[in-house]
Design an enzyme around this catalytic site. Structure first.
Site, PDB file in Angstrom:
ATOM      1  N   SER A 177      54.046  71.630  24.984  1.00 31.53           N
ATOM      2  CA  SER A 177      52.666  71.868  25.407  1.00 31.53           C
ATOM      3  C   SER A 177      51.914  70.547  25.455  1.00 31.53           C
ATOM      4  CB  SER A 177      51.981  72.809  24.408  1.00 31.53           C
ATOM      5  OG  SER A 177      50.591  72.896  24.631  1.00 31.53           O
ATOM      6  N   TYR A 190      49.298  75.430  15.489  1.00 31.34           N
ATOM      7  CA  TYR A 190      50.027  75.420  16.762  1.00 31.34           C
ATOM      8  C   TYR A 190      50.456  74.013  17.180  1.00 31.34           C
ATOM      9  CZ  TYR A 190      51.080  76.529  21.659  1.00 31.34           C
ATOM     10  OH  TYR A 190      51.700  76.683  22.879  1.00 31.34           O
TER      11      TYR A 190
END
Length: 251
Positions: A177, A190
């Site tokens: 990501s 995260y």
């Protein structure tokens, strides 16, 4: 004086390697780059029952002709996603598995290879998301993110890597990501896991190269935030210090 000479020669060696080896190889690769043909190939996608995973499964199966295996912890959603693909003349199969369970993931991989065939591409996409400040997140939320996003990626790779190595052919894709490069205010559960995914793939790339496994490719994909159910269900709009873009690292 000797140390300075060693540093100078070492730096010169690196520069010569970049100029006459690394850059020319990258240039040749860029000039000869073409879309991978996955028609008839077996592609496994974890977390393929929704969001990016589901869309990748649809494109690979319906548009590109791959035999896609959707692995997801939600059996009903996985079966529905596979059914939707098959109704549109694609080829998809559904398998339920908790990727954070290493024994379950290994057994799932063995079952897939027995029933569908040797896996050509595995896409480690499954992930969980919890937003919150450091002191707001529970230990359970933090641990789940580590178990699924980090150990789940490792478990998935280990389930399929031995077969790929034996055949010296295959591709391992990990979905990291933009959050794997830049921290985010609510990203303590995260972002670190996506940093770790990049690290896993870089280590794997080096390991395979040094062991002479040239036929197994490693690819790390780092998309910006997308409007997936995982994001939308949090009821917020995440941001990053990096401008909106899509970063992809074929290793």
């Amino acid at each position: 004086m000797k140390d300075k000479w060693l540093k100078l020669t070492s730096t010169l060696g690196i520069l010569l390697h970049l100029l006459f080896v690394a850059i020319p190889l990258d240039l040749v690769r860029w000039l000869t780059l073409k879309r991978k043909d996955v028609r008839g190939k077996v592609v496994v996608i974890t977390g393929g029952a929704s969001g990016l995973g589901q869309r990748m499964a649809e494109i690979l199966a319906i548009d590109l002709g791959a035999n896609v295996v959707i692995v997801d912890i939600d059996k009903d959603k996985a079966e529905q996603a596979a059914k939707t693909i098959n109704e549109q003349h694609g080829h998809a199969f559904a398998r339920q598995c908790d990727i954070s369970d290493d024994l379950a993931m290994t057994a799932c991989g063995q079952q897939i290879e027995r029933s569908v065939g040797a896996v050509d591409v595995v896409i480690c996409n499954a992930a969980v998301l919890s937003f919150g400040h450091l002191m707001e997140l529970s230990t359970k939320q933090l641990k789940m993110a580590m178990d699924v996003n980090i150990m789940g990626t490792i478990n998935t790779i280990r389930a399929f890597l031995p077969s790929m190595e034996e055949r010296n052919v295959g591709q391992i894709v990990a979905i990291s990501s933009i959050a794997g490069f830049y921290g985010e205010t609510y990203g303590m559960a995260y972002c670190p896991t996506k940093f770790a995914v990049r690290g896993i793939m870089e280590c794997l790339q080096m390991e395979l190269r040094d062991r002479g496994v040239e036929g197994v490719a490693c690819t790390t994909v780092c998309p910006y935030f997308a409007r997936t159910p995982m994001i939308l269900n949090m009821g917020m709009r995440p941001t990053s210090r990096q401008p909106a873009s899509s970063l992809s690292h074929p290793n």
